[in-house]
Design a protein around this motif. Structure first.
Motif, mmCIF file in Angstrom:
data_model
loop_
_atom_site.group_PDB
_atom_site.id
_atom_site.type_symbol
_atom_site.label_atom_id
_atom_site.label_comp_id
_atom_site.label_asym_id
_atom_site.label_seq_id
_atom_site.Cartn_x
_atom_site.Cartn_y
_atom_site.Cartn_z
ATOM 1 N N TYR A 8 0.846 -1.207 0.000
ATOM 2 C CA TYR A 8 0.000 0.000 0.000
ATOM 3 C C TYR A 8 0.874 1.248 0.000
ATOM 4 C CZ TYR A 8 -3.774 -3.174 1.583
ATOM 5 O OH TYR A 8 -4.683 -4.190 1.709
ATOM 6 N N VAL A 11 2.164 2.244 -3.323
ATOM 7 C CA VAL A 11 1.169 2.958 -4.138
ATOM 8 C C VAL A 11 1.024 4.402 -3.653
ATOM 9 C CG1 VAL A 11 -1.257 3.049 -4.845
ATOM 10 C CG2 VAL A 11 -0.089 0.833 -4.703
ATOM 11 N N ASP A 25 -8.800 1.122 -8.389
ATOM 12 C CA ASP A 25 -8.161 0.001 -7.686
ATOM 13 C C ASP A 25 -8.927 -1.276 -8.014
ATOM 14 O OD1 ASP A 25 -6.452 -1.420 -5.984
ATOM 15 O OD2 ASP A 25 -7.767 -1.090 -4.242
ATOM 16 N N CYS A 28 -10.278 -4.499 -5.033
ATOM 17 C CA CYS A 28 -10.085 -3.585 -3.888
ATOM 18 C C CYS A 28 -10.411 -4.244 -2.552
ATOM 19 C CB CYS A 28 -10.929 -2.333 -4.067
ATOM 20 S SG CYS A 28 -12.718 -2.653 -4.027
ATOM 21 N N LEU A 33 -6.750 -0.081 0.724
ATOM 22 C CA LEU A 33 -5.900 0.842 -0.039
ATOM 23 C C LEU A 33 -6.660 2.138 -0.338
ATOM 24 C CD1 LEU A 33 -3.318 1.574 -1.545
ATOM 25 C CD2 LEU A 33 -4.157 0.273 -3.512
ATOM 26 N N GLY A 48 -13.215 1.759 -6.820
ATOM 27 C CA GLY A 48 -12.821 0.429 -6.364
ATOM 28 C C GLY A 48 -13.685 -0.614 -7.035
ATOM 29 N N THR A 101 -4.466 0.374 -10.181
ATOM 30 C CA THR A 101 -3.659 -0.486 -9.322
ATOM 31 C C THR A 101 -4.268 -1.886 -9.289
ATOM 32 O OG1 THR A 101 -4.907 0.335 -7.421
ATOM 33 C CG2 THR A 101 -2.802 1.376 -7.852
ATOM 34 N N CYS A 102 -3.409 -2.907 -9.373
ATOM 35 C CA CYS A 102 -3.816 -4.320 -9.315
ATOM 36 C C CYS A 102 -2.892 -4.973 -8.298
ATOM 37 C CB CYS A 102 -3.640 -5.006 -10.655
ATOM 38 S SG CYS A 102 -4.211 -4.056 -12.059
#
Ligand code: SAM
Length: 232
Positions: A8, A11, A25, A28, A33, A48, A101-102
């Motif tokens: 986290y 990121v 995200d 999620c 995050l 998310g 983000t993954c």
């Protein structure tokens, strides 16, 4: 700090440096995050997505503004949207973001679906930047009691070179460049096995040289279900 916190934080540090306005995200889960990202007020839209609506619902109301935030609104409005949906489906509301983000998501997809996901992510969503993290199988012998996969829901775990082959193929197909890094350092005598969580940071190349250039016609594909929506 534990490994998930380091992911986290990776990121969060990226967001501090690059100041994306729209962030998505994928996978999620309980929005941990997202809860960290909502304090970064360069972000105007935070989305998310998870296939599991129960896990999103667990803590989604903790994304609501604090009373003080209503009393003293920020200069920039922030919208948070949570969706139940599969990352292998196209959904027009995820397109054109600054960052996707993954984090520990891809290894939960059956390998046959990874290709479909890759096309949706890089070809359709086509964000300016992507952060992908996934376990590094080369690191597993260092983990006490880890025989086989780190988690029973993992469909695969990639070695350093598996991950890099996939990532470089994505760059070739969709016109991105990637930088490899990670969190969770190996002891100095075995540094060559790489990080415990391997991370690829992708940026869209300055010109789209990918083999599959995305079509820009606006189809309104809607496959996700909105579970929660809040405007600060
Ligand atoms: N990103 C979070 C984190 O780092 O703490 C959660 C990672 S968790 C290991 C993987 C998540 O991916 C789960 O919440 C799971 O429900 C979700 N997931 C698995 N397959 C998915 C799919 N096809 N579409 C969307 N989410 C999916």
């Amino acid at each position: 700090p534990p490994l998930y916190m380091q992911r986290y934080q990776f990121v969060v540090d990226f967001v501090r440096r690059h100041k994306p306005k729209k962030v998505v995200d994928l996978g999620c889960a309980d929005c941990s995050l997202l809860r960290k990202l909502k304090f970064h007020r360069d972000i105007e839209l935070l989305v998310g997505v998870d296939i599991d609506s129960a896990i999103i619902r667990q803590k989604m109301y903790t994304l609501a503004p604090f009373p003080t935030e209503y009393l003293k609104p920020a200069d920039q409005p922030l919208t948070i949207e949570l969706y139940q949906g599969s990352v292998t489906e196209k959904e027009s509301r995820t397109r054109g973001s600054d960052l996707v983000t993954c984090i520990e998501l891809i290894e939960h997809l059956p390998l046959a679906e990874v290709e479909r996901f890759s096309e949706v992510l890089f070809g359709y969503m086509s964000p300016a930047a992507v952060i992908v993290s996934t376990p590094n199988a080369d690191f597993n012998p260092l983990l006490p009691g880890c025989s086989g996969f780190r988690h029973i829901d993992h469909k695969f775990e990639w070695s350093n070179s598996d991950f890099q082959n996939w990532a470089l193929e994505m760059c070739r197909l969709y016109g991105y460049v990637v930088e490899f890094t990670g969190v969770g350092k190996a002891p100095c005598n075995v540094e060559s096995i790489g990080f415990c969580s391997q991370i690829g940071v992708f940026h869209k190349g300055s010109f789209r040289s990918g083999t599959f250039v995305r079509s820009d016609k606006t189809e309104n594909t809607s496959s996700y279900k909105l579970l929660y929506n809040v405007v600060y």
